[in-house]
Motif scaffolding. Sequence first.
Motif, PDB file in Angstrom:
ATOM      1  N   ALA A  20      51.655 -25.165  -8.563  1.00  0.00           N
ATOM      2  CA  ALA A  20      52.533 -24.674  -7.498  1.00  0.00           C
ATOM      3  C   ALA A  20      52.407 -25.551  -6.256  1.00  0.00           C
ATOM      4  O   ALA A  20      53.408 -25.816  -5.573  1.00  0.00           O
ATOM      5  CB  ALA A  20      52.217 -23.222  -7.168  1.00  0.00           C
ATOM      6  N   MET A  21      51.209 -26.009  -5.965  1.00  0.00           N
ATOM      7  CA  MET A  21      51.018 -26.932  -4.835  1.00  0.00           C
ATOM      8  C   MET A  21      51.800 -28.223  -5.088  1.00  0.00           C
ATOM      9  O   MET A  21      52.480 -28.733  -4.198  1.00  0.00           O
ATOM     10  CB  MET A  21      49.531 -27.235  -4.632  1.00  0.00           C
ATOM     11  N   GLU A  22      51.697 -28.741  -6.305  1.00  0.00           N
ATOM     12  CA  GLU A  22      52.436 -29.958  -6.660  1.00  0.00           C
ATOM     13  C   GLU A  22      53.947 -29.726  -6.543  1.00  0.00           C
ATOM     14  O   GLU A  22      54.678 -30.589  -6.066  1.00  0.00           O
ATOM     15  CB  GLU A  22      52.085 -30.413  -8.075  1.00  0.00           C
ATOM     16  N   ALA A  23      54.409 -28.564  -6.976  1.00  0.00           N
ATOM     17  CA  ALA A  23      55.834 -28.247  -6.896  1.00  0.00           C
ATOM     18  C   ALA A  23      56.293 -28.218  -5.444  1.00  0.00           C
ATOM     19  O   ALA A  23      57.372 -28.725  -5.113  1.00  0.00           O
ATOM     20  CB  ALA A  23      56.130 -26.911  -7.578  1.00  0.00           C
ATOM     21  N   ILE A  25      55.038 -29.923  -2.950  1.00  0.00           N
ATOM     22  CA  ILE A  25      55.094 -31.293  -2.458  1.00  0.00           C
ATOM     23  C   ILE A  25      56.328 -32.008  -2.990  1.00  0.00           C
ATOM     24  O   ILE A  25      57.029 -32.693  -2.242  1.00  0.00           O
ATOM     25  CB  ILE A  25      53.809 -32.058  -2.820  1.00  0.00           C
ATOM     26  N   SER A  26      56.627 -31.836  -4.265  1.00  0.00           N
ATOM     27  CA  SER A  26      57.782 -32.528  -4.837  1.00  0.00           C
ATOM     28  C   SER A  26      59.093 -32.054  -4.224  1.00  0.00           C
ATOM     29  O   SER A  26      60.058 -32.808  -4.151  1.00  0.00           O
ATOM     30  CB  SER A  26      57.806 -32.382  -6.360  1.00  0.00           C
ATOM     31  N   GLN A  27      59.129 -30.814  -3.742  1.00  0.00           N
ATOM     32  CA  GLN A  27      60.338 -30.284  -3.102  1.00  0.00           C
ATOM     33  C   GLN A  27      60.356 -30.522  -1.594  1.00  0.00           C
ATOM     34  O   GLN A  27      61.370 -30.293  -0.948  1.00  0.00           O
ATOM     35  CB  GLN A  27      60.452 -28.784  -3.390  1.00  0.00           C
ATOM     36  N   SER A  28      59.243 -30.979  -1.038  1.00  0.00           N
ATOM     37  CA  SER A  28      59.117 -31.116   0.411  1.00  0.00           C
ATOM     38  C   SER A  28      59.827 -32.342   0.974  1.00  0.00           C
ATOM     39  O   SER A  28      60.106 -32.395   2.159  1.00  0.00           O
ATOM     40  CB  SER A  28      57.643 -31.182   0.801  1.00  0.00           C
ATOM     41  N   GLY A  29      60.046 -33.332   0.133  1.00  0.00           N
ATOM     42  CA  GLY A  29      60.646 -34.561   0.617  1.00  0.00           C
ATOM     43  C   GLY A  29      59.639 -35.671   0.881  1.00  0.00           C
ATOM     44  O   GLY A  29      60.022 -36.758   1.320  1.00  0.00           O
ATOM     45  N   VAL A  30      58.352 -35.420   0.617  1.00  0.00           N
ATOM     46  CA  VAL A  30      57.361 -36.491   0.766  1.00  0.00           C
ATOM     47  C   VAL A  30      57.747 -37.616  -0.194  1.00  0.00           C
ATOM     48  O   VAL A  30      58.000 -37.378  -1.378  1.00  0.00           O
ATOM     49  CB  VAL A  30      55.928 -35.992   0.469  1.00  0.00           C
ATOM     50  N   ASP A  31      57.828 -38.824   0.333  1.00  0.00           N
ATOM     51  CA  ASP A  31      58.194 -39.996  -0.457  1.00  0.00           C
ATOM     52  C   ASP A  31      57.251 -40.158  -1.648  1.00  0.00           C
ATOM     53  O   ASP A  31      56.028 -40.062  -1.493  1.00  0.00           O
ATOM     54  CB  ASP A  31      58.136 -41.239   0.436  1.00  0.00           C
ATOM     55  N   VAL A 125      49.106 -30.994   3.198  1.00  0.00           N
ATOM     56  CA  VAL A 125      49.085 -30.296   1.911  1.00  0.00           C
ATOM     57  C   VAL A 125      48.962 -31.312   0.768  1.00  0.00           C
ATOM     58  O   VAL A 125      48.219 -31.091  -0.196  1.00  0.00           O
ATOM     59  CB  VAL A 125      50.326 -29.390   1.745  1.00  0.00           C
ATOM     60  N   SER A 126      49.653 -32.434   0.881  1.00  0.00           N
ATOM     61  CA  SER A 126      49.559 -33.488  -0.138  1.00  0.00           C
ATOM     62  C   SER A 126      48.129 -34.007  -0.260  1.00  0.00           C
ATOM     63  O   SER A 126      47.599 -34.156  -1.366  1.00  0.00           O
ATOM     64  CB  SER A 126      50.493 -34.655   0.222  1.00  0.00           C
ATOM     65  N   ILE A 127      47.517 -34.267   0.876  1.00  0.00           N
ATOM     66  CA  ILE A 127      46.137 -34.780   0.892  1.00  0.00           C
ATOM     67  C   ILE A 127      45.182 -33.728   0.337  1.00  0.00           C
ATOM     68  O   ILE A 127      44.297 -34.036  -0.474  1.00  0.00           O
ATOM     69  CB  ILE A 127      45.750 -35.209   2.320  1.00  0.00           C
ATOM     70  N   ASN A 128      45.362 -32.486   0.743  1.00  0.00           N
ATOM     71  CA  ASN A 128      44.489 -31.417   0.249  1.00  0.00           C
ATOM     72  C   ASN A 128      44.664 -31.198  -1.245  1.00  0.00           C
ATOM     73  O   ASN A 128      43.687 -30.903  -1.952  1.00  0.00           O
ATOM     74  CB  ASN A 128      44.751 -30.115   1.008  1.00  0.00           C
TER      75      ASN A 128
END
Length: 157
Positions: A20-23, A25-31, A125-128
Motif C-alpha cells: 500500500a505504501m508503494e501504491a 508513491i506510484s500514484q503520488s507523481g514521484v518521478d 514517504v518514499s525514503i521511509n
Amino acid sequence: MSLRFNYRAANEPAYQAMRAMEAHISQSGVDKVLYELIKIRVSQINGCSFCLDMHAKDLMKLGDHADRILLIGLWREVPIFTDKEKAVLELAEHVTNISQVGVPQPVYENVRAYFDEKEYIDLIVSINTINSWNRIAIATGMFPAASRNCGFGERGS
C-alpha cells in the motif's frame, strides 16, 4: 547469508501494508527515475544487497543509467546528477540516518526549492518505504536471487 523465511507467507497483512505504501508513491507523481535513485542510495547506506540489486536493475530498465548507478555513492562529486536529484539524495541520506543530525534546515530548504509541501511529504514517504523494505529484507536474510529460490515469485518486494 541465508534466507531465514518467506516474510510474505509468514505475514501477508504486513506485506500488503508495505505494498500500500508503494501504491501511494506510484500514484503520488514521484518521478520513477528519482524514486529508483532514492532506493539505490538508501539501500547502499543500509547495506541491503537484495534491494540494491533489484533497484539497480529496475533503473536500468528505465534507460541507460549505468554511470549513475556506479557513481551514486559519490553524487556530490560528479556532474551527472541534476541539482534537483542532488537535493533529494541529500535528503534521503539525512532521513535514513535521522538520528545523527536530523534534517538540517539548509537540506530542507534546498529540497523545498524544487518541491512543494505535498511533494516533500511524498519524498519522505518514499525514503521511509525503502528504509522499511531494507529492514525487512536484511532482518529476514534476503539476498539477490533469494526471491526466485524461496517461493516469493519473481520479486521479493
